[in-house]
Every structure is written in structure tokens, then in C-alpha cells.
Write a protein that holds these residues in place. Structure first.
Motif, short mmCIF file in Angstrom:
data_model
loop_
_atom_site.label_atom_id
_atom_site.label_comp_id
_atom_site.label_asym_id
_atom_site.label_seq_id
_atom_site.Cartn_x
_atom_site.Cartn_y
_atom_site.Cartn_z
N ILE A 100 36.01 20.17 74.36
CA ILE A 100 36.95 20.51 73.29
C ILE A 100 38.32 20.66 73.94
CG2 ILE A 100 37.60 22.15 71.50
CD1 ILE A 100 34.62 22.95 71.36
N VAL A 101 39.27 19.84 73.50
CA VAL A 101 40.64 19.90 73.98
C VAL A 101 41.47 20.53 72.87
CG1 VAL A 101 42.62 18.57 74.80
CG2 VAL A 101 40.30 17.81 75.36
N ARG A 102 42.16 21.63 73.21
CA ARG A 102 42.97 22.34 72.22
C ARG A 102 44.45 22.27 72.59
NH1 ARG A 102 38.35 25.42 72.93
NH2 ARG A 102 37.22 25.89 71.02
N GLY A 103 45.29 22.28 71.56
CA GLY A 103 46.73 22.26 71.81
C GLY A 103 47.49 22.68 70.57
N THR A 104 48.80 22.67 70.69
CA THR A 104 49.67 22.98 69.56
C THR A 104 50.61 21.80 69.34
OG1 THR A 104 51.26 24.08 71.01
CG2 THR A 104 49.64 25.48 69.93
N TRP A 105 50.96 21.60 68.09
CA TRP A 105 51.94 20.56 67.77
C TRP A 105 53.29 21.03 68.30
CZ3 TRP A 105 49.34 16.50 66.61
CH2 TRP A 105 48.20 16.56 65.81
N ASP A 106 54.09 20.11 68.82
CA ASP A 106 55.39 20.45 69.38
C ASP A 106 56.49 19.91 68.46
OD1 ASP A 106 57.37 21.35 71.05
OD2 ASP A 106 57.15 19.73 72.50
N GLY A 107 56.83 20.72 67.46
CA GLY A 107 57.91 20.37 66.54
C GLY A 107 57.81 19.00 65.93
N PRO A 108 56.79 18.76 65.10
CA PRO A 108 56.68 17.43 64.49
C PRO A 108 57.92 17.08 63.67
CG PRO A 108 55.02 18.93 63.57
CD PRO A 108 55.77 19.67 64.63
N THR A 109 58.31 15.82 63.71
CA THR A 109 59.43 15.35 62.89
C THR A 109 59.00 15.42 61.43
OG1 THR A 109 58.65 13.08 62.93
CG2 THR A 109 60.14 13.75 64.72
N ASP A 110 59.95 15.25 60.54
CA ASP A 110 59.62 15.23 59.11
C ASP A 110 58.64 14.11 58.80
OD1 ASP A 110 61.24 17.42 58.62
OD2 ASP A 110 62.96 16.21 57.96
N GLU A 111 58.84 12.94 59.43
CA GLU A 111 57.92 11.82 59.23
C GLU A 111 56.54 12.14 59.78
OE1 GLU A 111 59.27 8.19 60.97
OE2 GLU A 111 60.99 8.03 59.63
N GLY A 112 56.51 12.72 60.98
CA GLY A 112 55.24 13.09 61.60
C GLY A 112 54.49 14.13 60.78
N ARG A 113 55.22 15.13 60.31
CA ARG A 113 54.62 16.18 59.47
C ARG A 113 54.03 15.57 58.20
NH1 ARG A 113 54.56 21.46 59.06
NH2 ARG A 113 55.89 21.83 60.84
N ALA A 114 54.78 14.67 57.56
CA ALA A 114 54.30 14.03 56.34
C ALA A 114 53.04 13.21 56.61
CB ALA A 114 55.39 13.15 55.74
N ALA A 115 53.02 12.49 57.75
CA ALA A 115 51.84 11.69 58.10
C ALA A 115 50.63 12.57 58.36
CB ALA A 115 52.14 10.82 59.32
N LEU A 116 50.82 13.66 59.09
CA LEU A 116 49.71 14.58 59.36
C LEU A 116 49.18 15.20 58.07
CD1 LEU A 116 51.10 16.34 62.55
CD2 LEU A 116 49.05 14.91 62.44
N LEU A 117 50.08 15.63 57.21
CA LEU A 117 49.65 16.25 55.95
C LEU A 117 48.96 15.26 55.03
CD1 LEU A 117 52.62 18.68 55.24
CD2 LEU A 117 50.28 19.28 55.94
N ALA A 118 49.38 13.99 55.07
CA ALA A 118 48.75 12.96 54.23
C ALA A 118 47.30 12.75 54.64
CB ALA A 118 49.53 11.66 54.33
N ASP A 119 46.98 12.98 55.92
CA ASP A 119 45.62 12.74 56.43
C ASP A 119 44.84 14.02 56.69
OD1 ASP A 119 46.08 10.03 56.38
OD2 ASP A 119 46.63 9.92 58.50
N VAL A 120 45.38 15.18 56.30
CA VAL A 120 44.75 16.45 56.67
C VAL A 120 43.31 16.57 56.18
CG1 VAL A 120 45.56 17.83 54.70
CG2 VAL A 120 45.19 18.93 56.93
N ASP A 121 43.00 16.02 55.02
CA ASP A 121 41.64 16.13 54.49
C ASP A 121 40.63 15.33 55.33
OD1 ASP A 121 42.43 17.82 52.46
OD2 ASP A 121 42.77 16.19 51.03
N ASP A 122 41.11 14.34 56.07
CA ASP A 122 40.24 13.55 56.94
C ASP A 122 40.05 14.19 58.31
OD1 ASP A 122 39.96 11.61 54.97
OD2 ASP A 122 41.70 10.48 55.69
N HIS A 123 40.72 15.31 58.55
CA HIS A 123 40.68 15.95 59.87
C HIS A 123 40.32 17.43 59.79
CE1 HIS A 123 42.25 12.43 61.90
NE2 HIS A 123 43.02 12.27 60.87
N GLY A 124 39.54 17.80 58.79
CA GLY A 124 39.14 19.19 58.60
C GLY A 124 37.89 19.54 59.38
N LEU A 125 37.48 20.77 59.25
CA LEU A 125 36.33 21.29 59.99
C LEU A 125 35.04 20.54 59.72
CD1 LEU A 125 37.07 25.11 59.71
CD2 LEU A 125 37.51 23.60 61.64
N THR A 126 34.90 20.01 58.52
CA THR A 126 33.65 19.30 58.18
C THR A 126 33.57 17.93 58.84
OG1 THR A 126 34.63 18.37 56.18
CG2 THR A 126 33.45 20.47 55.95
#
Length: 112
Positions: A10-36
Motif C-alpha cells: 500500500i503506497v500512501r501520499g497526499t495530492w500536491d496542490g492539484p490544478t483546477d483541471e486536475g481537481r476537476a478530472a479527479l472529481l469526475a472519476d472519484v466514484d471509480d476510485h472509492g473504497l469498494t
């Protein structure tokens, strides 16, 4: 030839100031990257939540047992860095925890 072991990393980390574009891309896919969706795979399984503060990757790494857990962690961290760079997401320092599946003791409970 050396003995191969399978490691779950298990590799853990923190996001380092995502750009607005990066944040939007991550949020668009968040349901595909959940705990389940967590799995230990060779290519890695990325998980994060809507807060976009922390993330984790789960990897299955097959490596020489003589190289130990440190090598498995290094391999997994390298895979995570490459995957995150390919996605265009900056991150802070990575930390890993490793389990050697070939030396893990399984306690079976007898039926009562």
C-alpha cells in the motif's frame, strides 16, 4: 534462481496542490476510485475521496525473496510515481507498507 514472493504493498501520499483541471478530472472519476474498488493488482489500484487530500495505491509485487520488503516497496512506489505522472497529478512524499503474502501466517479456526 531465487525464490519469488508475492508482496501486497500500500503506497500512501497526499495530492500536491492539484490544478483546477486536475481537481476537476479527479472529481469526475472519484466514484471509480472509492473504497469498494480497492484491489491489489500489478498495475495498481488508486483510491481517493472527494476531499482530494490523501490517496493510496494498492499493488501486487512479485519479487525475489532475497531482496525483501524494501525492494517491493521501492518497486511499488516507482509504479505509483509513474502512474501519477502519466495522469498529470503532483503529489507529496510517498510512504509504503508491505505484507509478504508467502510468509503470512493464517490462523484457521476449527468448527465448534
Amino acid at each position: 534462481m531465487s525464490t519469488q514472493h508475492t508482496y501486497r504493498v500500500i503506497v500512501r501520499g497526499t495530492w500536491d496542490g492539484p490544478t483546477d483541471e486536475g481537481r476537476a478530472a479527479l472529481l469526475a472519476d472519484v466514484d471509480d476510485h472509492g473504497l469498494t474498488r480497492m484491489q491489489f493488482t500489478e498495475e495498481g489500484s488508486l483510491t481517493y475521496d472527494r476531499a482530494l487530500k490523501h490517496f493510496s495505491y494498492r499493488f501486487a509485487v512479485v519479487s525475489d525473496a532475497a531482496d525483501g520488503e524494501e525492494m517491493a516497496a521501492a518497486i511499488a512506489e516507482d509504479r505509483a510515481e509513474r502512474a501519477l505522472a502519466a495522469l498529470g497529478h503532483a503529489h507529496g512524499r510517498l510512504r509504503s507498507s508491505v505484507t509478504d503474502m508467502d510468509t503470512m501466517k493464517v490462523n484457521y479456526k476449527g468448527s465448534r
